[in-house]
Structures are given as structure tokens and as C-alpha cells.
Motif scaffolding. Structure first.
Motif, mmCIF file in Angstrom:
data_model
loop_
_atom_site.group_PDB
_atom_site.id
_atom_site.type_symbol
_atom_site.label_atom_id
_atom_site.label_comp_id
_atom_site.label_asym_id
_atom_site.label_seq_id
_atom_site.Cartn_x
_atom_site.Cartn_y
_atom_site.Cartn_z
ATOM 1 N N VAL A 84 31.133 40.395 74.118
ATOM 2 C CA VAL A 84 31.750 39.643 75.210
ATOM 3 C C VAL A 84 30.642 39.205 76.162
ATOM 4 C CG1 VAL A 84 33.363 39.736 77.149
ATOM 5 C CG2 VAL A 84 33.887 40.973 75.034
ATOM 6 N N GLY A 85 30.741 37.981 76.635
ATOM 7 C CA GLY A 85 29.748 37.493 77.590
ATOM 8 C C GLY A 85 30.120 36.122 78.113
ATOM 9 N N ILE B 172 27.251 33.698 74.699
ATOM 10 C CA ILE B 172 27.843 33.626 73.367
ATOM 11 C C ILE B 172 27.301 32.419 72.601
ATOM 12 C CG2 ILE B 172 30.000 33.512 72.070
ATOM 13 C CD1 ILE B 172 29.427 36.161 73.565
ATOM 14 N N GLU B 173 27.019 31.324 73.299
ATOM 15 C CA GLU B 173 26.417 30.183 72.617
ATOM 16 C C GLU B 173 25.007 30.525 72.127
ATOM 17 O OE1 GLU B 173 25.294 25.449 73.341
ATOM 18 O OE2 GLU B 173 26.475 26.548 74.840
ATOM 19 N N ARG B 174 24.245 31.252 72.939
ATOM 20 C CA ARG B 174 22.910 31.684 72.514
ATOM 21 C C ARG B 174 23.007 32.585 71.284
ATOM 22 N NH1 ARG B 174 20.051 34.949 75.347
ATOM 23 N NH2 ARG B 174 17.957 34.117 74.987
ATOM 24 N N THR B 175 24.027 33.433 71.256
ATOM 25 C CA THR B 175 24.216 34.291 70.089
ATOM 26 C C THR B 175 24.512 33.463 68.851
ATOM 27 O OG1 THR B 175 25.072 36.071 71.499
ATOM 28 C CG2 THR B 175 25.589 36.183 69.145
ATOM 29 N N GLN B 176 25.397 32.477 68.983
ATOM 30 C CA GLN B 176 25.745 31.637 67.835
ATOM 31 C C GLN B 176 24.537 30.877 67.291
ATOM 32 O OE1 GLN B 176 29.808 29.566 68.279
ATOM 33 N NE2 GLN B 176 29.364 30.216 70.384
ATOM 34 N N LYS B 177 23.616 30.512 68.195
ATOM 35 C CA LYS B 177 22.454 29.718 67.786
ATOM 36 C C LYS B 177 21.240 30.564 67.412
ATOM 37 C CE LYS B 177 23.527 25.524 70.426
ATOM 38 N NZ LYS B 177 23.053 24.589 71.486
ATOM 39 N N HIS C 78 31.489 26.063 57.167
ATOM 40 C CA HIS C 78 32.309 27.219 57.489
ATOM 41 C C HIS C 78 32.000 27.793 58.868
ATOM 42 C CE1 HIS C 78 28.567 28.856 56.052
ATOM 43 N NE2 HIS C 78 28.927 30.098 56.283
ATOM 44 N N VAL C 79 30.955 27.322 59.539
ATOM 45 C CA VAL C 79 30.633 27.776 60.892
ATOM 46 C C VAL C 79 30.246 26.577 61.743
ATOM 47 C CG1 VAL C 79 29.896 30.113 60.269
ATOM 48 C CG2 VAL C 79 28.237 28.247 60.218
ATOM 49 N N GLU C 80 30.482 26.681 63.040
ATOM 50 C CA GLU C 80 30.041 25.669 63.991
ATOM 51 C C GLU C 80 29.950 26.308 65.370
ATOM 52 O OE1 GLU C 80 32.844 22.516 64.258
ATOM 53 O OE2 GLU C 80 34.531 23.799 64.802
ATOM 54 N N VAL C 81 29.113 25.741 66.204
ATOM 55 C CA VAL C 81 28.933 26.256 67.551
ATOM 56 C C VAL C 81 30.106 25.840 68.418
ATOM 57 C CG1 VAL C 81 27.486 26.198 69.603
ATOM 58 C CG2 VAL C 81 26.424 26.235 67.340
ATOM 59 N N ASP C 82 30.713 26.815 69.073
ATOM 60 C CA ASP C 82 31.787 26.569 70.042
ATOM 61 C C ASP C 82 31.264 27.003 71.403
ATOM 62 O OD1 ASP C 82 34.008 26.450 71.650
ATOM 63 O OD2 ASP C 82 35.340 27.494 70.244
ATOM 64 N N SER C 83 30.890 26.042 72.250
ATOM 65 C CA SER C 83 30.263 26.349 73.539
ATOM 66 C C SER C 83 31.244 26.903 74.561
ATOM 67 C CB SER C 83 29.598 25.091 74.100
ATOM 68 O OG SER C 83 30.548 24.044 74.262
ATOM 69 N N ASN C 84 32.532 26.971 74.221
ATOM 70 C CA ASN C 84 33.532 27.500 75.151
ATOM 71 C C ASN C 84 33.881 28.960 74.870
ATOM 72 O OD1 ASN C 84 33.906 25.003 76.546
ATOM 73 N ND2 ASN C 84 35.124 24.264 74.793
ATOM 74 N N ARG C 85 33.339 29.497 73.821
ATOM 75 C CA ARG C 85 33.702 30.868 73.463
ATOM 76 C C ARG C 85 33.048 31.860 74.415
ATOM 77 N NH1 ARG C 85 34.067 32.172 67.101
ATOM 78 N NH2 ARG C 85 35.117 33.972 68.074
ATOM 79 N N PHE D 259 24.801 29.121 63.707
ATOM 80 C CA PHE D 259 26.043 28.371 63.530
ATOM 81 C C PHE D 259 25.822 26.865 63.611
ATOM 82 C CE2 PHE D 259 29.574 31.620 64.764
ATOM 83 C CZ PHE D 259 29.074 32.485 63.814
ATOM 84 N N GLN D 260 24.690 26.436 64.154
ATOM 85 C CA GLN D 260 24.425 25.012 64.309
ATOM 86 C C GLN D 260 23.911 24.348 63.037
ATOM 87 O OE1 GLN D 260 22.651 27.517 65.426
ATOM 88 N NE2 GLN D 260 20.515 27.021 65.927
ATOM 89 N N ARG D 261 23.846 25.079 61.926
ATOM 90 C CA ARG D 261 23.334 24.495 60.683
ATOM 91 C C ARG D 261 24.091 23.215 60.349
ATOM 92 N NH1 ARG D 261 24.078 29.795 58.749
ATOM 93 N NH2 ARG D 261 25.482 29.064 57.105
ATOM 94 N N VAL D 262 23.340 22.154 60.119
ATOM 95 C CA VAL D 262 23.951 20.824 60.034
ATOM 96 C C VAL D 262 24.787 20.632 58.783
ATOM 97 C CG1 VAL D 262 22.149 19.791 61.450
ATOM 98 C CG2 VAL D 262 21.847 19.885 58.964
ATOM 99 N N ASP D 263 24.518 21.423 57.730
ATOM 100 C CA ASP D 263 25.278 21.237 56.491
ATOM 101 C C ASP D 263 26.245 22.378 56.225
ATOM 102 O OD1 ASP D 263 23.351 23.116 56.055
ATOM 103 O OD2 ASP D 263 22.736 22.365 54.084
#
Length: 876
Positions: free
Chosen positions: A480-481, A486-491, A504-511, A497-501
Motif C-alpha cells: 500500500v502506498g 505504487i507506480e514506481r513499483t510497477q515500473k 497482460h500487464v500495464e501501468v495504472d498510475s491511479n493505483r 509493467f510498462q513493457r511495450v509488447d
């Protein structure tokens, strides 16, 4: 993938029904002790003439464990055990036909050199854990806590006990006096403990055991004999308090106008460690303001792949009972509890146009920690650890000379709870773990995660005399943060999660939270006969995150693996022991991409003269990576083959060595690795030993990642040909004035240099041929202004710079050393006198490693730390 898993388990089932001969049934031996009369005392001096030894009988009949399993030993051994209301007493007579040739090498505690005798006690009688007490012919003591049925021996366990050894015309003798407070057992009228005695006859490199044991046994503790006759001994609650005081003086090169680097610092510090027996089974360890100044520095390392580097725990408080808290749920170093997170380097930093000089703390202060751990007579292993690190501030002097403090690491609470329960006659266990990290975050540190929780369930079931097993675990995490955290964690490189191809994953900046799972399921054969095998599957979901108080290198992976091993346990005229092993694994991501397959062979042989050879080779026909381009598309490496060869001389000799060579080559010269290894140990006389370990490697790579740029509003992934060379040497020596007073030195220079040429950009990252994967910049596309620190790229050759590539060349140099005088002036109480040196710098990448060694290590003024630490262990 399902087909592969089915094939693995079919193979395992097939091997399990092949007519293999399991270990023969061996009769369990029993030693029955007797109580020592109150008016008789035993003096621990190595002389077995005390009247107290007459109350019990000698027992012997040792048999060889290694190399000629089951045969009579070259030299006889016998022992006695007695006890009173507080202590267990052990006497051992080690016969030797040539007493003058007994090897009596001096060393520090827990350095098992020369001839020695060891007693192992399973006072829990759980057939998985035990306490080991060892004494050499020179009187050097060693002690270890045994867990995982002998797979893990923890020499950081340092109980208070008493021992002495003596050489006479029949061989040598040893006496031990072990307080019951240092053992763990439940309250019963008669205790029945597991018992084993293990003698090393040094000249013949022979191990003999009191309780006979087959070399193909599935474990160690489960094969112990029995100690009986302990009547009405009372569990004794342990109460130990160990205060310490530290004087520390630091010197370093002064920096002009920097008020925080004036050349020297002095500090006086103190703290307290305590060990409180809540019951005889369970202990509470406390530490207040701990100091780890005498701990060795971490080895030098550099990681160009962007992943974090795993360092072993060296701090005594966290090492003790480490086995109870460990939860290695996958492979490698992945663990729900990585104690190096506690007291970590501050994660915040000070920025601003007005910043002049900054005094950044090197680590977070542990205000206090408590650890409740142990194992009950009913088979419950329990562990609870609580630790608090304080607010850490960087002191800042601004450009106008003003002073202020800025928070760079918040007040943080760490909690780890662990439990396991044995059942099925100790052949099985189930367990669980829970961890929590909570930070008191101000606005300027909102990029950190505020809360992090993880939990897991694990089990192991063994059958057929523990020769076969099924084990597994399941883990989950929840963090939780703030949206930024959380965006830094995803990236982060763990997730990307930002992998362009990636579909199954994508960055959600609102999480503001993230939850994931992982686990492992494995089955195999651990003992019996000459064959071993296992197979299983491991998974880590894309959202799994453990790096607040655990260690997770990479998420988003499913791995299938299998291995088959053949042991050669019966000595011949050529070798003492040998083994061969075949391994295979494949990996996928959670989108179903088939990323890797590897086949590997390993072999080992210990020759009759105790020299040895280790060899291995592997083939990787398929290598894809989701992380190489740091958020870019999936990348394909050319197929790889590698092999290695190591051999070494007899480790018993006063001079012994190891030579090693590793060679890895990828198709099309995509990358390669050549490593040379030299290690040697030299002990010219009993009190002094020297060891040196050196490695040199060359690691060129035509597509080393450099950066991501933007060209015509599209990502451009830049790689280059790197020529990387690394050299490191670790040097250790130990001089023992006696078994309790020693001087030890550790030093390691580390140098790594990388130069980049032939810059290129990714064209088709999964093309089969290297020439189709990347495109080299032409001379007209890339240029460097004389004296500039960047390359200018005009990709479309229109006379306008499209982007810049900062010069990635590097030369990293590090030197760390410790010179430690250690005196255990009474059992459990020590004085440390420490001199540490260090230097970290950046050399000239165009220079050779040798010249950078001379300029940056030998030619630089080093930082020095002089430390005096004294402890006293009160036993109440």
C-alpha cells in the motif's frame, strides 16, 4: 508446458519403481548415562582421571562413515557421558598409533582444523534439528545449530560451554561440560535424546561415527542413535545480559570547505544484548542500539543488468536462529525475510539549487529489536521478530552557510512471524509465515511504500525412511502506498509493467495498492541407493512484491525444472567418491511467452589422494528476456553454450590450491564470458593460516543496454559493444595466539572497467540473427565533440541532433579491509580491537586494470576506522 510437467512426474515415478536398493536397516544404538554424585566433581582440563568418570561405562565401536563406509576405523574411539543437575559432561578418548603426528592446528572458534571430535545432540528428539559441540586436538572449540535434517549448520550459534583437550602417549583426549541451559528440551521424568559422535582422523581423512550411518542416508539428524538415562533433569530458563561499549575514531581525506568532511570523527557508543529464556524451549533475544563495527565489509560487486545485488547477512543478532525465520519459497535468493532490509541505507536524498554540502547517513539506526524463537517438545517451531529503525536525517549546509536537517529514511517497523509444526513421527511438517513493514511517511518520502505485507504456507512430507518427499509452498504479498509509490513499483525492474509488447500487464498510475502470489511444488528422491532426482514448478505472479523486508529479484515467471543425479559412494582404487548430475529447466511469463530452456551436466570426483575435479557444461538453445531493454520489448539473445573446469589439491595439506576456468560463448559472438579463478590456503605452522582467492574475467557483449531515447516520438533502445573486465582478490589471514586470542585480517580490492564502442539501436528485438536485431549507427549518424561527455546522434542526418547518449564508460574501484584482534577473555565475553580501511573511487576507463589499481587504491589516501569494542556476558 503441461506436457513438460507431466513428462517430469512420469520420469520421477518411473525411477521410483526401478529396482533400486535403498539403505539397509541399521540398528539404532543406545548409550545409557548415569547421574554424577553430588560430592564428586569433574574438572575440565582434558585429563580423564577424575573420579566422576567412574560412574559410567565406556562405549565405542565406531565405524567408518567416509570413505570406506561401514568398515572398522583406522584408530579406535571411545566416550563416556554423565550429568548433574546443571551440566552434561562428555569424555572422549581418541586413540592414535602415532601421537606425534596428531594434527593440532590453532584457529578461531568454529574453524574446524586438524583432528577433532564432535558430539551432536537432538534434545528436541524431532529428527530434524540438533546442537553440535566440537573440540579439536588443539583445544579449539566449535559449535553449530543443525537444522533441516543436516542440510543447514549455523555456526553463528555461540553457546557458553567449556572444553579442553590433551595429547598423551595413547593419542588425545577431550572433555566437555555443556550447561543444560544451552540445550532445549521439554519437562519429562526421563529424557530421550538423539545422539551422534563424529571423529575426524586427519591424517587418513577419515570420518568415523558412533551410530553407524549409510552414505546414501536421506539426512543426518534422523539417523542418530539414542541417549537415555537422563532422569529428572529440570529445564533451565536461560537469562543472559551482554552490555557493550564502543569507542570509534574515523579518519579520512579532508574536503576543502566541507564542514562534514574535516578529516576525522570520534564517537562513543553503547548498547545491550540480552537472551531471556521464557521457557526452556523458547528464548527472547533483545538488542538495543546494536553495533556491528567488527563485521566484515561486503565484497565488491557491480551489476550492469540493473538488478539488486544480494549480500549475505553478517550481523550476529540476525544470524542466530536464522533457520527458523527463513522462508526460501522459490529458487536463488528469493525469500520472504531478508534481514539486510533492516538497517538499510537511507532511501531518500537531498536535492535543491541551494544545497551546498550534505552529510548523508550510511545506514539506518536500529533503535531496538526483539526476537522470540525456539522449538517445543510437541514439535512447534516458533519465531517472532520485531524491529524498529529510527528517523534518519541528512545534515545540509546550504550555499549561504545555513544549516538544516532533512529526513531521508522514516521511522519504520518490521515484523516477522514464523511457525512450523512437525507430525507423522517427525516425517512431515506444515508451516506459515507473516511479515509486515510499516513506515511513518512524511510528504518528502511519499515515493516509498507505506505498508507492505506478505504471508506464506509451506509443507513437506517424507516417506519410506525419508527417502522420498513432496514439498511445496504458497506465498502472497500486498503493498500500500501513494500513487507515486505504487507506480514506481510497477515500473521497477522487478516488474516492468510498462513493457511495450506485454498484453497482460500495464501501468495504472491511479493505483494505491498491489497484490501478488507465488509458490513452489516439488517432489523427488532424497536418499536410498545411488540415484537422486527431483522435479517441480515455481511461479511468481507479475504483481508479487517482497522487497520491503524480503528479497525478490524478478516477478512474472513460471519455471519448470528437473534433475537426475547418480552417486558413486563406494571407494575404488581410483576415487573416494564421485557424482554426475543432469538438469533441465524452462521458463515462461504469465502471458505464455516461452522464454528459456537450458540443459546442464555437472560432475564431481574426489580422487584417492584427496585431490578433486569438478566439471560442467550447459546448452541454452532458447534465451528470451523481458528485462534487458528495461521496459522495452521482449529481447532475444543468441543461443549460448558454457562449460567450466575446476580442480584442487588435498585440503589437508599445509598448502593447497584450487584452479578454475569458466567459458561461455554465444552464437554470432553476441556475448561471451571468460573467468579465471585461483584460490590457495597456506598454513606454514599451527598458529598461522593464509588464504587468497582471486578472479579475473572478461565479459564482452555486442548488445549491452545503454539507454532509451525518443526518435520521432517513438522509443529508441540503444545498445553498444562493451568490453568489460573485472578483477577482485580477497585475502585473509589468521594468527591464533591460543584458542581464545586471535588476529584476523580480511582485505579485498575490486576493480571493474567497461568501455563502449559500436553503438547501435534495436531494430527487431526477437529476430533470429543478430544483424537483424540491431542496426549500427553510421559515422554520419553519431559523433562526439572533442572533450565532450556525450555522443550526439543525428539519426535522420538532417543536421539536427535527435538525441544524446551520455558516455557510459566506467571504471569502478573499491577496497575494503578489516584487521581484527579478538579476545574471548571469559566464555561468552569478548574484546574486539578493529582497524578498517576503505576507498571507493572511479578510475580512468581508458587505463588498464593494473594502472587503476595503482592510482585508485594504492595511490589514494584511504578512510580509516579504529574501533574498540568490549562486551561482558552476564549469566543470571
Amino acid at each position: 508446458m503441461i506436457d513438460r510437467l507431466c513428462m517430469v512426474f512420469i520420469l520421477m515415478t518411473s525411477f521410483s519403481i526401478i529396482g533400486q536398493k535403498d539403505s539397509a536397516n541399521i540398528v539404532k544404538r543406545t548409550y545409557t548415562t548415569a547421574v554424577l554424585p553430588h560430592d564428586i566433581h569433574i574438572v575440565i582440563d582434558g585429563d580423564l582421571s577424575d573420579d566422576g568418570w567412574n560412574v559410567v561405562e565406556w562405549d565405542g565401536g565406531f565405524t567408518v562413515f567416509d570413505p570406506n563406509n561401514g568398515e572398522p576405523p583406522s584408530q579406535r574411539t571411545k566416550f563416556k557421558i554423565t550429568y548433574d543437575d546443571r551440566f552434561l559432561y562428555v569424555a572422549v578418548r581418541c586413540y592414535d598409533s602415532v601421537p606425534s603426528n596428531i594434527e593440532k592446528r590453532l584457529a578461531r572458534r568454529d574453524n574446524f582444523a586438524g583432528d577433532w571430535i564432535e558430539i551432536n545432540i537432538d534434545s528436541y528428539n524431532d529428527k530434524r534439528t540438533g546442537f553440535s559441540f566440537n573440540v579439536s586436538a588443539a583445544g579449539v572449540k566449535g559449535d553449530e545449530f543443525i537444522s533441516r535434517n543436516g542440510d543447514y549448520w549455523d555456526d553463528s550459534w555461540n553457546p557458553i560451554w567449556y572444553t579442553a583437550a590433551n595429547i598423551d602417549d595413547e593419542g588425545w583426549t577431550a572433555e566437555m561440560k555443556i550447561p543444560f541451559s544451552q540445550l532445549k528440551f521439554g519437562k519429562k521424568q526421563e529424557q530421550v535424546w538423539g545422539l551422534q559422535l563424529n571423529r575426524r582422523y586427519f591424517r587418513g581423512e577419515e570420518r568415523s561415527l558412533w551410530q553407524p550411518m549409510q552414505r546414501d542416508a536421506p539426512g543426518w539428524v534422523s539417523e542418530f542413535g539414542m541417549l537415555k538415562g537422563l532422569i529428572d533433569i529440570q529445564p533451565q530458563k536461560q537469562l543472559e545480559i551482554q552490555p557493550f561499549v564502543v569507542n570509534q575514531f574515523d579518519t579520512y581525506p579532508a574536503e576543502e570547505n566541507n564542514p562534514f568532511r574535516d578529516g576525522d570523527d570520534f564517537r562513543l557508543n553503547g548498547g545491550l544484548d540480552a537472551k531471556i529464556g521464557i521457557t526452556n524451549d523458547l528464548t527472547l533475544d533483545l538488542t538495543v542500539n546494536p553495533d556491528f563495527g567488527q563485521v566484515d565489509a561486503d565484497p565488491g560487486a557491480i551489476a550492469l543488468d540493473g538488478f539488486q545485488i544480494f549480500f549475505e547477512e553478517r550481523r550476529p543478532f540476525f544470524i542466530e536462529n536464522k533457520n527458523i525465520f527463513d522462508y526460501e519459497f522459490a529458487d536463488g535468493n528469493d525469500n520472504l525475510f531478508y534481514s539486510r532490509r533492516i538497517g538499510r541505507d537511507p532511501q531518500g536524498f537531498v536535492v535543491g539549487n541551494d544545497v551546498g554540502f550534505v552529510d548523508q547517513p550510511k545506514n539506518s539506526t536500529i533503535l531496538g529489536a526483539a526476537k522470540f524463537s525456539g522449538k517445543t517438545k510437541n514439535g512447534w517451531s516458533l519465531g517472532l521478530l520485531e524491529s524498529v529503525t529510527g528517523n534518519m536525517y541528512a545534515e545540509v549546509q546550504d550555499t549561504l552557510g545555513g544549516r538544516r536537517k532533512e529526513l531521508v529514511e522514516p521511522l519504520t517497523n518490521y515484523l516477522v512471524g514464523r511457525v512450523q509444526k512437525d507430525f507423522n513421527d517427525r516425517n512431515s511438517f506444515v508451516g506459515g509465515i507473516f511479515t509486515a513493514t510499516n513506515r511513518n511517511l512524511p510528504d518528502n518520502l511519499d515515493f516509498l511504500r507505506k505498508e507492505a505485507y506478505s504471508g506464506g504456507f509451506d509443507f513437506r512430507h517424507s516417506w519410506k525412511e525419508r527417502n522420498y518427499y513432496l514439498e511445496g509452498n504458497l506465498v502472497g504479498s500486498h503493498i500500500v502506498g501513494s500513487e507515486e509509490a505504487i507506480e514506481r513499483t510497477q515500473k521497477s525492474i522487478t516488474h516492468l509493467f510498462q513493457r511495450v509488447d506485454a498484453g497482460h500487464v500495464e501501468v495504472d498510475s491511479n493505483r494505491t495498492s498491489l497484490s501478488g502470489t507465488g509458490g513452489k511444488l516439488e517432489a523427488g528422491k532424497a536418499g536410498g541407493g545411488n540415484w537422486r532426482y527431483n522435479g517441480g514448478v515455481i511461479w511468481r505472479s507479475p504483481e508479487l512484491e517482497l522487497n520491503d523486508v524480503g528479497f525478490l529479484r524478478q516477478a512474472d515467471e513460471i519455471k519448470q525444472y528437473a534433475s537426475l543425479r547418480r552417486l558413486f559412494l563406494r571407494p575404488t582404487n581410483f576415487f573416494r567418491t564421485a557424482q554426475m548430475e543432469l538438469e533441465q529447466y524452462t521458463t515462461y511469463d504469465f502471458e505464455g511467452n516461452y522464454n528459456r530452456i537450458q540443459y546442464e551436466f555437472q560432475g564431481f570426483i574426489n580422487y584417492k589422494n584427496n585431490w578433486w575435479t569438478e566439471v560442467g557444461a550447459a546448452h541454452k538453445p532458447r534465451i528470451y528476456s523481458n528485462t534487458v531493454l528495461r521496459g522495452g520489448p521482449r529481447w532475444r539473445w543468441s543461443e549460448e553454450n558454457f562449460w567450466y573446469l575446476f580442480f584442487g589439491s588435498d585440503a589437508r595439506k599445509k598448502f593447497n590450491f584450487t584452479l578454475g576456468y569458466v567459458n561461455s560463448q554465444a552464437a554470432e559472438d553476441n556475448f561471451s564470458l571468460v573467468r579465471y579463478v585461483l584460490r590457495f590456503n597456506y598454513q606454514p605452522f599451527d598458529a598461522f593460516s593464509l588464504s587468497v582467492s582471486s578472479e579475473y574475467e572478461e565479459n564482452p557483449n555486442k548488445t549491452q543496454y545503454v539507454m532509451e531515447a525518443s526518435f520521432n516520438n517513438t522509443p529508441r533502445y540503444v545498445t553498444a559493444n562493451i568490453d568489460q573486465r573485472t578483477f577482485n582478490t580477497s585475502i585473509r589471514f589468521n594468527y591464533s595466539l591460543n584458542s581464545n586470542l586471535s588476529i584476523q585480517y580480511y582485505g579485498e580490492p575490486f576493480i571493474s572497467r567497461g568501455t563502449y564502442t559500436d553503438f547501435n539501436y534495436v531494430e527487431d528485438p526477437i529476430a533470429e540473427k543478430l544483424k537483424d536485431r540491431v542496426t549500427l549507427y553510421s559515422d554520419g549518424q553519431i559523433s562526439r565533440i572533442n572533450g565532450g561527455s556525450s555522443y550526439m546522434v543525428d539519426e535522420d542526418i538532417d543536421g539536427v541532433t535527435d538525441y544524446e547518449i551520455e558516455d557510459p564508460d566506467f571504471s569502478y574501484v573499491q577496497f575494503r579491509s578489516n584487521l581484527v584482534l579478538r579476545w574471548e577473555y571469559v566464555p561468552g565475553s569478548e574484546i574486539f580491537l578493529v582497524w578498517s580501511q576503505g576507498v571507493v573511487g572511479f578510475g580512468d576507463p581508458t587505463e588498464t586494470l593494473g594502472r587503476n589499481l595503482d592510482n585508485q587504491i594504492l595511490g589514494q589516501k584511504k578512510e580509516n576506522t579504529f574501533l574498540l569494542k568490549a562486551t561482558y556476558r552476564f549469566i543470571l
